[in-house]
Design an enzyme around this catalytic site. Structure first.
Site, PDB file in Angstrom:
ATOM      1  N   LYS A 199       0.827  -1.206   0.000  1.00 46.71           N
ATOM      2  CA  LYS A 199       0.000   0.000   0.000  1.00 46.71           C
ATOM      3  C   LYS A 199       0.863   1.257   0.000  1.00 46.71           C
ATOM      4  O   LYS A 199       0.561   2.227  -0.715  1.00 46.71           O
ATOM      5  CB  LYS A 199      -0.921  -0.011   1.220  1.00 46.71           C
ATOM      6  CG  LYS A 199      -1.800   1.216   1.366  1.00 46.71           C
ATOM      7  CD  LYS A 199      -2.745   1.398   0.185  1.00 46.71           C
ATOM      8  CE  LYS A 199      -3.710   2.550   0.439  1.00 46.71           C
ATOM      9  NZ  LYS A 199      -4.537   2.854  -0.746  1.00 46.71           N
ATOM     10  N   LEU A 200       1.926   1.258   0.777  1.00 44.96           N
ATOM     11  CA  LEU A 200       2.811   2.422   0.808  1.00 44.96           C
ATOM     12  C   LEU A 200       3.485   2.643  -0.543  1.00 44.96           C
ATOM     13  O   LEU A 200       3.648   3.782  -0.988  1.00 44.96           O
ATOM     14  CB  LEU A 200       3.855   2.267   1.915  1.00 44.96           C
ATOM     15  CG  LEU A 200       3.325   2.370   3.349  1.00 44.96           C
ATOM     16  CD1 LEU A 200       4.445   2.087   4.348  1.00 44.96           C
ATOM     17  CD2 LEU A 200       2.722   3.746   3.604  1.00 44.96           C
TER      18      LEU A 200
END
Length: 295
Positions: free
Chosen positions: A172-173
């Site tokens: 996600k990052l």
């Protein structure tokens, strides 16, 4: 853990994504218990059939899975360990799914207090959440993932198990790093165009229709063209937080990421200028030089 998640589900945090997830589960005929720090956000879901809980511990009572969809690590800590928190009186027996974007290490720490934990990076917007069209990237024990897979497939059109706990947050990052850099690049090109005398609308139309534009750039070009950044798809302060987390992850493994670092600095500055609760495309306003004042 054995078996599958087949009982009521709790959704903790009813922001843009959490409310969409809860509505999706209700549409699929599932029993849903919801909680939000601001209780008014639970009212539409309660009218649709959800049980609105007074606090997180009440929300997870009797559930087989709990989705945490709060804004950051501090909020996640409060939901889990604060007064009437999910873990305040002992381990949660169901599957605890962290869908909040936090540092991967924070998710790993939770595993020491709960037997079945997954971290899930969600790719998509509020409409995708509402319609079950998200792409979900999970980290955690394979047995826990298999138990939660039917629930995750209700929420997403693509469900991928990446590996160990923390993997979902790392993915996600990375994705948010790309989005933050792309939107800032679009904003910089647009501001340069305006400063050089080109028509901003024409430039945005040209970029959006070109091979240089990713889908997110084409989507955000409409925001920049309208100049309206209220009713955000993704809040600027959350993008600033995620870019900082990505930069810290890079530093941890000895990588230098100049673009990520620059984007993080710009988004932090934009947040400090009061733009944090606007859409992340409002980063364009942090690029405009302040007018000079006479001294």
């Amino acid at each position: 853990m054995t078996g599958t998640v087949n009982g009521p589900v709790a959704v903790l945090g009813l922001g843009t994504m959490g409310a969409g997830l809860a509505a999706r589960l209700l549409d699929q005929g599932m029993q849903v218990r919801v909680w939000n720090r601001t209780p008014q956000r639970a009212e539409p879901l309660a009218e649709a059939g959800a049980h609105a809980a007074a606090h997180p511990a009440d929300a997870v009572a009797g559930t087989s899975a709990a989705l945490c969809v709060v804004s950051d690590g501090e909020a996640l800590g409060a939901v889990l360990h604060g007064p009437h928190g999910v873990l305040a009186d002992g381990p949660y027996p169901g599957v605890l799914i962290c869908a909040s974007t936090v540092a991967p290490d924070e998710v790993v720490q939770i595993a020491g207090e709960a037997p079945s934990v997954l971290d899930v990076g969600m790719l998509g917007n509020r409409d995708h959440a509402r319609d079950g069209e998200l792409r979900l990237f999970a980290g955690g024990d394979k047995r826990v993932f298999d138990a939660a897979r039917p629930l995750l497939k209700t929420l997403g059109k693509e469900v991928v198990h990446l590996g160990a706990l923390g993997s979902g947050m790392r993915m996600k990052l990375l994705l948010n790093l790309l989005m933050g850099i792309e939107v800032q690049a679009l904003a910089e090109a647009t501001e340069l165009a305006g400063a050089c005398g080109l028509d901003r609308q024409q430039v945005l139309k040209t970029i959006a229709g070109s091979g240089f534009a990713s889908p997110v750039m084409a989507f955000k070009s409409r925001r920049l063209a309208s100049g309206r950044f209220d009713e955000p798809d993704f809040r600027l302060r959350l993008m600033a937080k995620d870019l900082m987390l990505a930069s810290k992850q890079a530093a941890t493994v000895g990588l230098s990421l100049p673009l990520a670092t620059a984007a993080a600095e710009t988004h932090v500055r934009a947040t400090e200028q009061g733009l944090g609760d606007q859409d992340c495309a409002a980063v364009t306003r942090a690029l405009v030089p302040k007018p000079e004042t006479d001294t």
